[in-house]
Motif scaffolding. Structure first.
Motif, PDB file in Angstrom:
ATOM      1  N   HIS A 107       0.812  -1.216   0.000  1.00 24.27           N
ATOM      2  CA  HIS A 107       0.000   0.000   0.000  1.00 24.27           C
ATOM      3  C   HIS A 107       0.847   1.268   0.000  1.00 24.27           C
ATOM      4  O   HIS A 107       0.296   2.362  -0.159  1.00 24.27           O
ATOM      5  CB  HIS A 107      -0.934   0.011   1.217  1.00 24.27           C
ATOM      6  N   ASP A 108       2.141   1.134   0.184  1.00 24.57           N
ATOM      7  CA  ASP A 108       3.001   2.316   0.270  1.00 24.57           C
ATOM      8  C   ASP A 108       3.375   2.796  -1.130  1.00 24.57           C
ATOM      9  O   ASP A 108       4.491   2.582  -1.617  1.00 24.57           O
ATOM     10  CB  ASP A 108       4.257   1.997   1.097  1.00 24.57           C
ATOM     11  N   ILE A 109       2.392   3.452  -1.768  1.00 27.22           N
ATOM     12  CA  ILE A 109       2.546   3.854  -3.166  1.00 27.22           C
ATOM     13  C   ILE A 109       2.905   5.331  -3.325  1.00 27.22           C
ATOM     14  O   ILE A 109       3.134   5.797  -4.441  1.00 27.22           O
ATOM     15  CB  ILE A 109       1.263   3.546  -3.969  1.00 27.22           C
ATOM     16  N   ILE A 110       2.943   6.057  -2.222  1.00 25.08           N
ATOM     17  CA  ILE A 110       3.362   7.455  -2.276  1.00 25.08           C
ATOM     18  C   ILE A 110       4.844   7.515  -2.623  1.00 25.08           C
ATOM     19  O   ILE A 110       5.631   6.637  -2.228  1.00 25.08           O
ATOM     20  CB  ILE A 110       3.078   8.139  -0.926  1.00 25.08           C
ATOM     21  N   SER A 111       5.244   8.548  -3.339  1.00 25.93           N
ATOM     22  CA  SER A 111       6.634   8.670  -3.779  1.00 25.93           C
ATOM     23  C   SER A 111       7.604   8.521  -2.609  1.00 25.93           C
ATOM     24  O   SER A 111       7.436   9.162  -1.564  1.00 25.93           O
ATOM     25  CB  SER A 111       6.849  10.036  -4.434  1.00 25.93           C
ATOM     26  N   PRO A 112       8.638   7.690  -2.774  1.00 19.95           N
ATOM     27  CA  PRO A 112       9.657   7.550  -1.726  1.00 19.95           C
ATOM     28  C   PRO A 112      10.277   8.890  -1.340  1.00 19.95           C
ATOM     29  O   PRO A 112      10.720   9.067  -0.205  1.00 19.95           O
ATOM     30  CB  PRO A 112      10.688   6.622  -2.360  1.00 19.95           C
ATOM     31  N   LEU A 113      10.314   9.832  -2.275  1.00 18.35           N
ATOM     32  CA  LEU A 113      10.923  11.135  -1.992  1.00 18.35           C
ATOM     33  C   LEU A 113      10.205  11.863  -0.875  1.00 18.35           C
ATOM     34  O   LEU A 113      10.829  12.589  -0.089  1.00 18.35           O
ATOM     35  CB  LEU A 113      10.926  11.995  -3.269  1.00 18.35           C
ATOM     36  N   ARG A 114       8.893  11.662  -0.762  1.00 22.17           N
ATOM     37  CA  ARG A 114       8.132  12.330   0.299  1.00 22.17           C
ATOM     38  C   ARG A 114       8.491  11.763   1.668  1.00 22.17           C
ATOM     39  O   ARG A 114       8.601  12.498   2.648  1.00 22.17           O
ATOM     40  CB  ARG A 114       6.634  12.204   0.037  1.00 22.17           C
ATOM     41  N   PHE A 115       8.665  10.435   1.730  1.00 20.28           N
ATOM     42  CA  PHE A 115       9.086   9.832   2.990  1.00 20.28           C
ATOM     43  C   PHE A 115      10.509  10.270   3.342  1.00 20.28           C
ATOM     44  O   PHE A 115      10.797  10.617   4.494  1.00 20.28           O
ATOM     45  CB  PHE A 115       9.026   8.307   2.900  1.00 20.28           C
ATOM     46  N   GLU A 116      11.382  10.239   2.355  1.00 22.11           N
ATOM     47  CA  GLU A 116      12.778  10.588   2.607  1.00 22.11           C
ATOM     48  C   GLU A 116      12.914  12.054   3.014  1.00 22.11           C
ATOM     49  O   GLU A 116      13.776  12.407   3.833  1.00 22.11           O
ATOM     50  CB  GLU A 116      13.614  10.281   1.368  1.00 22.11           C
ATOM     51  N   LYS A 117      12.065  12.918   2.470  1.00 21.15           N
ATOM     52  CA  LYS A 117      12.080  14.343   2.838  1.00 21.15           C
ATOM     53  C   LYS A 117      11.766  14.519   4.317  1.00 21.15           C
ATOM     54  O   LYS A 117      12.233  15.469   4.957  1.00 21.15           O
ATOM     55  CB  LYS A 117      11.081  15.113   1.984  1.00 21.15           C
ATOM     56  N   LEU A 118      10.981  13.591   4.864  1.00 21.81           N
ATOM     57  CA  LEU A 118      10.637  13.640   6.287  1.00 21.81           C
ATOM     58  C   LEU A 118      11.691  12.964   7.156  1.00 21.81           C
ATOM     59  O   LEU A 118      11.543  12.899   8.377  1.00 21.81           O
ATOM     60  CB  LEU A 118       9.279  12.969   6.522  1.00 21.81           C
ATOM     61  N   GLY A 119      12.748  12.446   6.526  1.00 25.42           N
ATOM     62  CA  GLY A 119      13.813  11.798   7.279  1.00 25.42           C
ATOM     63  C   GLY A 119      13.549  10.339   7.585  1.00 25.42           C
ATOM     64  O   GLY A 119      14.213   9.753   8.447  1.00 25.42           O
ATOM     65  N   ILE A 120      12.602   9.736   6.880  1.00 25.76           N
ATOM     66  CA  ILE A 120      12.264   8.329   7.090  1.00 25.76           C
ATOM     67  C   ILE A 120      13.114   7.471   6.149  1.00 25.76           C
ATOM     68  O   ILE A 120      13.103   7.673   4.939  1.00 25.76           O
ATOM     69  CB  ILE A 120      10.762   8.079   6.845  1.00 25.76           C
ATOM     70  N   THR A 121      13.842   6.522   6.695  1.00 24.16           N
ATOM     71  CA  THR A 121      14.679   5.624   5.894  1.00 24.16           C
ATOM     72  C   THR A 121      13.835   4.487   5.348  1.00 24.16           C
ATOM     73  O   THR A 121      13.068   3.863   6.085  1.00 24.16           O
ATOM     74  CB  THR A 121      15.821   5.047   6.743  1.00 24.16           C
ATOM     75  N   LEU A 122      13.942   4.212   4.049  1.00 23.88           N
ATOM     76  CA  LEU A 122      13.140   3.189   3.382  1.00 23.88           C
ATOM     77  C   LEU A 122      13.967   1.945   3.084  1.00 23.88           C
ATOM     78  O   LEU A 122      15.153   2.031   2.738  1.00 23.88           O
ATOM     79  CB  LEU A 122      12.561   3.740   2.080  1.00 23.88           C
ATOM     80  N   TYR A 123      13.314   0.801   3.203  1.00 26.76           N
ATOM     81  CA  TYR A 123      13.940  -0.485   2.900  1.00 26.76           C
ATOM     82  C   TYR A 123      12.956  -1.362   2.125  1.00 26.76           C
ATOM     83  O   TYR A 123      11.744  -1.295   2.361  1.00 26.76           O
ATOM     84  CB  TYR A 123      14.328  -1.235   4.182  1.00 26.76           C
ATOM     85  N   GLU A 124      13.476  -2.207   1.261  1.00 29.93           N
ATOM     86  CA  GLU A 124      12.663  -3.270   0.663  1.00 29.93           C
ATOM     87  C   GLU A 124      12.511  -4.409   1.667  1.00 29.93           C
ATOM     88  O   GLU A 124      11.452  -5.017   1.796  1.00 29.93           O
ATOM     89  CB  GLU A 124      13.304  -3.775  -0.629  1.00 29.93           C
ATOM     90  N   GLU A 125      13.589  -4.683   2.383  1.00 26.09           N
ATOM     91  CA  GLU A 125      13.618  -5.637   3.478  1.00 26.09           C
ATOM     92  C   GLU A 125      14.857  -5.328   4.313  1.00 26.09           C
ATOM     93  O   GLU A 125      15.742  -4.587   3.876  1.00 26.09           O
ATOM     94  CB  GLU A 125      13.671  -7.091   2.980  1.00 26.09           C
ATOM     95  N   ARG A 126      14.898  -5.893   5.529  1.00 24.57           N
ATOM     96  CA  ARG A 126      16.063  -5.675   6.379  1.00 24.57           C
ATOM     97  C   ARG A 126      16.503  -6.999   6.989  1.00 24.57           C
ATOM     98  O   ARG A 126      15.662  -7.794   7.432  1.00 24.57           O
ATOM     99  CB  ARG A 126      15.740  -4.696   7.512  1.00 24.57           C
ATOM    100  N   ILE A 127      17.806  -7.208   7.005  1.00 24.54           N
ATOM    101  CA  ILE A 127      18.381  -8.359   7.707  1.00 24.54           C
ATOM    102  C   ILE A 127      19.245  -7.810   8.827  1.00 24.54           C
ATOM    103  O   ILE A 127      20.213  -7.089   8.589  1.00 24.54           O
ATOM    104  CB  ILE A 127      19.205  -9.253   6.768  1.00 24.54           C
ATOM    105  N   LEU A 128      18.850  -8.130  10.053  1.00 25.58           N
ATOM    106  CA  LEU A 128      19.559  -7.695  11.244  1.00 25.58           C
ATOM    107  C   LEU A 128      19.940  -8.942  12.035  1.00 25.58           C
ATOM    108  O   LEU A 128      19.067  -9.607  12.601  1.00 25.58           O
ATOM    109  CB  LEU A 128      18.680  -6.773  12.088  1.00 25.58           C
ATOM    110  N   GLU A 129      21.224  -9.268  12.013  1.00 23.72           N
ATOM    111  CA  GLU A 129      21.713 -10.496  12.651  1.00 23.72           C
ATOM    112  C   GLU A 129      20.978 -11.689  12.019  1.00 23.72           C
ATOM    113  O   GLU A 129      21.045 -11.882  10.818  1.00 23.72           O
ATOM    114  CB  GLU A 129      21.515 -10.411  14.170  1.00 23.72           C
ATOM    115  N   SER A 130      20.248 -12.469  12.843  1.00 24.26           N
ATOM    116  CA  SER A 130      19.543 -13.638  12.296  1.00 24.26           C
ATOM    117  C   SER A 130      18.054 -13.367  12.091  1.00 24.26           C
ATOM    118  O   SER A 130      17.247 -14.291  12.028  1.00 24.26           O
ATOM    119  CB  SER A 130      19.716 -14.838  13.231  1.00 24.26           C
ATOM    120  N   PHE A 131      17.698 -12.088  11.922  1.00 20.58           N
ATOM    121  CA  PHE A 131      16.294 -11.705  11.776  1.00 20.58           C
ATOM    122  C   PHE A 131      16.069 -11.022  10.432  1.00 20.58           C
ATOM    123  O   PHE A 131      16.880 -10.200   9.987  1.00 20.58           O
ATOM    124  CB  PHE A 131      15.871 -10.781  12.915  1.00 20.58           C
ATOM    125  N   LEU A 132      14.946 -11.351   9.816  1.00 16.70           N
ATOM    126  CA  LEU A 132      14.544 -10.781   8.533  1.00 16.70           C
ATOM    127  C   LEU A 132      13.273  -9.970   8.735  1.00 16.70           C
ATOM    128  O   LEU A 132      12.255 -10.502   9.187  1.00 16.70           O
ATOM    129  CB  LEU A 132      14.298 -11.906   7.518  1.00 16.70           C
TER     130      LEU A 132
END
Length: 210
Positions: A107-132
């Motif tokens: 559902h997150d179809i708003i331009s990534p630039l708008r989120f990034e302008k607010l300082g929000i970091t975007l990911y497709e997915e994240r791997i942190l240690e043994s967690f996805l």
């Protein structure tokens, strides 16, 4: 709240439907669906205007329950295209002192630039240690998956043949599906299998029922 251990890490399941990862001081929130109330109202649904502010009040409540250094949204933060709720969201973000990130959902179809302008970091997915961390449920060898998307719920039998439908944290051997956080999101009823654990979310506590 209910505390569980996964891969030697500690997670607090909270009545707000959020999960706090103690070792990383990270608050995980799935499926807020901001903008959904305004979307419904625009198309004629009789949803009270006050419902817009309730999502933000609930976010503040969830944040106040822990000392998070980062808030990570597991997808579907905003429900649709831009509407009046985006202005409320911008104002809410400006008040935050915590790092904000978003694992992008369908559902997150708003331009990534708008989120990034607010300082929000975007990911497709994240791997942190043994967690996805993903939006859609994923199975990946040697990784435990935290996700959303499903809006999990469970049926509980009450007295006198009463059936209760409750939101829940749905834990499989290598996956935890978080409940939908937002108002008017609905729940999808899941049937647990052997090895699954169900943590029902009530207004005051999180209860392991299976």
């Amino acid at each position: 709240m209910t505390t569980i251990s996964i891969h030697n890490n500690t997670f607090r399941l909270q009545p707000t439907g959020t999960m706090f990862w103690e070792e990383r001081a990270m608050l995980l929130i799935a499926d807020v669906h901001l903008g959904k109330v305004a979307h419904f109202r625009k198309h004629g649904s009789a949803v009270p205007q006050e419902a817009i502010s309730k999502n933000f009040e609930q976010l503040d409540t969830a944040i106040d329950c822990c000392e998070a250094k980062e808030i990570c949204f597991l997808g579907d933060l905003f429900h649709s295209t831009l509407n009046t709720e985006w202005l409320h969201f911008e104002q809410w973000v400006q008040r935050q002192e915590t790092e904000l990130s978003l694992v992008i959902g369908n559902h997150d179809i708003i331009s990534p630039l708008r989120f990034e302008k607010l300082g929000i970091t975007l990911y497709e997915e994240r791997i942190l240690e043994s967690f996805l961390l993903t939006h859609h449920p994923e199975e990946r060898e040697n990784l435990f998956n935290f996700c959303g998307h499903i809006h999990p719920g469970v049926r509980l039998k009450g007295m006198g043949r009463q059936i209760l439908k409750m939101p829940c944290f749905f834990k499989k051997p290598s996956q935890m599906i978080l409940p939908a956080f937002g108002e008017f999101t609905g729940n999808y009823m899941l049937e647990p299998k052997d090895g699954d654990e169900i943590f029902v979310v009530t207004p005051d506590e999180v209860i392991l029922v299976e």
